[in-house]
Scaffold this active site. Structure first.
Site, PDB file in Angstrom:
ATOM      1  N   SER A 183      94.894  20.623  39.304  1.00  0.00           N
ATOM      2  CA  SER A 183      94.165  19.378  39.096  1.00  0.00           C
ATOM      3  C   SER A 183      92.663  19.545  38.928  1.00  0.00           C
ATOM      4  CB  SER A 183      94.430  18.415  40.260  1.00  0.00           C
ATOM      5  OG  SER A 183      94.015  18.996  41.491  1.00  0.00           O
ATOM      6  N   HIS A 211     100.208  16.162  38.037  1.00  0.00           N
ATOM      7  CA  HIS A 211      99.232  16.046  36.956  1.00  0.00           C
ATOM      8  C   HIS A 211      99.788  16.492  35.608  1.00  0.00           C
ATOM      9  CE1 HIS A 211      95.505  14.897  39.065  1.00  0.00           C
ATOM     10  NE2 HIS A 211      96.015  15.543  40.098  1.00  0.00           N
ATOM     11  N   LYS A 242     100.051   8.451  39.048  1.00  0.00           N
ATOM     12  CA  LYS A 242      99.136   8.974  38.034  1.00  0.00           C
ATOM     13  C   LYS A 242      99.607   8.485  36.659  1.00  0.00           C
ATOM     14  CE  LYS A 242      97.423  12.835  40.773  1.00  0.00           C
ATOM     15  NZ  LYS A 242      97.876  12.349  42.075  1.00  0.00           N
TER      16      LYS A 242
END
Length: 396
Positions: A183, A211, A242
């Site tokens: 990340s 991610h 996310k």
């Protein structure tokens, strides 16, 4: 006791401020999207959200969540094995399994809980966990809760991983653990090479796709899709917070026996409430949308390629990225905060990252691209970075 403890905390907090490491929270007064309103009343462009596909304020997800509020209520007031399992939870778990090509899935309140609850129920002191040095804090904390032998290899360093696997032959079972996308840097784990070593040294693989899911791979199905390994690793963890709508909720998906054991013994699952039905319903809708088209992934990849190319051409020190994360290296913590503040004055919302979020001397601004960004947004941000970069002598 607090009369003596309070001055200690005050001194520590002052030391953090003096070092330029104190974190302040900006307040957003609008929905999460490409253009946001902050508490000063200004509208700014957001370039630091995990909203990779621009779904955090998508009308279809909002509609699904509202409908679930009417049909299934606000919350479940229970953990799953008592009376906290609704049909929406099971439907979402099935969607997750299908999306990643896995056998079964289990939901958590967050991926931090998924990672915290995956190791201890499966492995003990007879086993080994081999972990990438740059893995997320939640993986590190989860490993700490497990009695398995611990090995660590430098980020994506396959020779070190192989050495760890050789040493771990002394243990019964071996589990290699890696982020799919790291990340802070934006690089993708070399899963093809990891898989080859796992096969050679009889090890299992766990990937945190927080991610990378929705971002990496032709249709956003993560690193296993990118390396043509869908369904071939044992465990994947991830988040709905996310790319997948940006709310809350984590999951573990994998081999059915592993998921069955987690349902029996994973403490964050057994002792935390189920995710709200509105979140589950929006998650189901999101996976259905992603099954129909990869248009958002295509736009995200185009945006990222355009932005990074222009930033590097301007002379910025950008780490190589294979994701939607663009790490602009500044190295100095105070400089990262100063640049972020000046960027906000230019209408660009970014945040400086520094110790302990990244190693000392590795301060940066992490820029996150979204499918919600239009070309005009990207151009405005690039122009602002160039202006501020010259003012601060980051570039010439």
């Amino acid at each position: 006791m607090y009369t003596s403890f309070q001055p200690h905390l005050t001194q520590e907090l002052e030391a953090i401020k003096t070092a330029g490491l104190y974190k302040k929270e900006r307040i957003i007064t609008s929905a999460q999207q490409a253009v946001i309103k902050i508490s000063t009343g200004e509208e700014v462009l957001n370039f630091c959200a995990n909203n990779y596909l621009g779904l955090s304020n998508h009308p279809e997800l909002i509609k699904a969540a509202k409908e679930a509020l009417d049909t299934h209520g606000y919350g479940v007031s229970s953990v799953r094995f008592i009376c906290g399992t609704q049909d929406l939870h099971k439907e979402l778990e099935a969607e997750i399994s299908q999306f990643f090509g896995m056998e079964d899935s289990i939901l958590y309140a967050a991926c931090f809980d998924a990672n915290g609850g995956v190791f201890e129920p499966l492995l003990d002191e007879n086993d080994a966990i081999i972990s990438d040095a740059l893995n997320h804090a939640s993986i590190i904390d989860g490993v700490r809760l497990c009695k398995a032998q611990r090995y660590r290899y430098a980020n994506a360093h396959m020779e070190e991983l192989e050495n760890c696997l050789k040493l771990a032959q002394a243990q019964r079972f071996r589990l290699i653990v890696t982020d799919g996308v790291f990340s802070m840097d934006g690089n993708v784990a070399p899963l093809d090479k990891i898989y080859a070593l796992a096969q050679k040294y009889d090890a299992m693989i766990m990937i945190d796709e927080s991610h990378s899911a929705g971002v990496v791979g032709k249709t956003g199905r993560g690193t296993t899709e990118q390396f043509d390994l869908r369904g071939k690793v044992e465990i994947i963890t991830g988040t709905l917070g996310k790319a997948f709508g940006g709310a809350i909720g984590g999951f573990t998906t994998g081999k059915k026996e592993i998921i069955a054991m987690l349902r029996q013994r994973s403490r964050p699952y057994l002792f935390s409430n189920s995710i709200p039905p509105s979140v589950a319903a929006a998650g189901i809708k999101m996976f259905q949308m992603m099954a129909q088209t990869s248009a958002l992934q295509d736009k995200l990849h185009e945006n990222t390629a355009y932005f990074t190319e222009k930033m590097m051409a301007a002379g910025f020190d950008i780490k190589p990225t294979q994701s939607a994360i663009c790490a602009l290296m500044l190295y100095d913590a105070k400089l990262s905060q100063e640049m972020a503040a000046k960027m906000l004055e230019e209408g660009i919302y970014v945040i400086g990252f520094y110790y302990p979020v990244v190693p000392k001397g590795q301060a940066r601004i992490r820029i996150q691209i979204s499918a919600g960004h239009e070309r005009a947004h990207l151009d405005k941000a690039i122009a602002a970075f160039v202006k501020v970069g010259r003012e601060l002598k980051v570039i010439t």
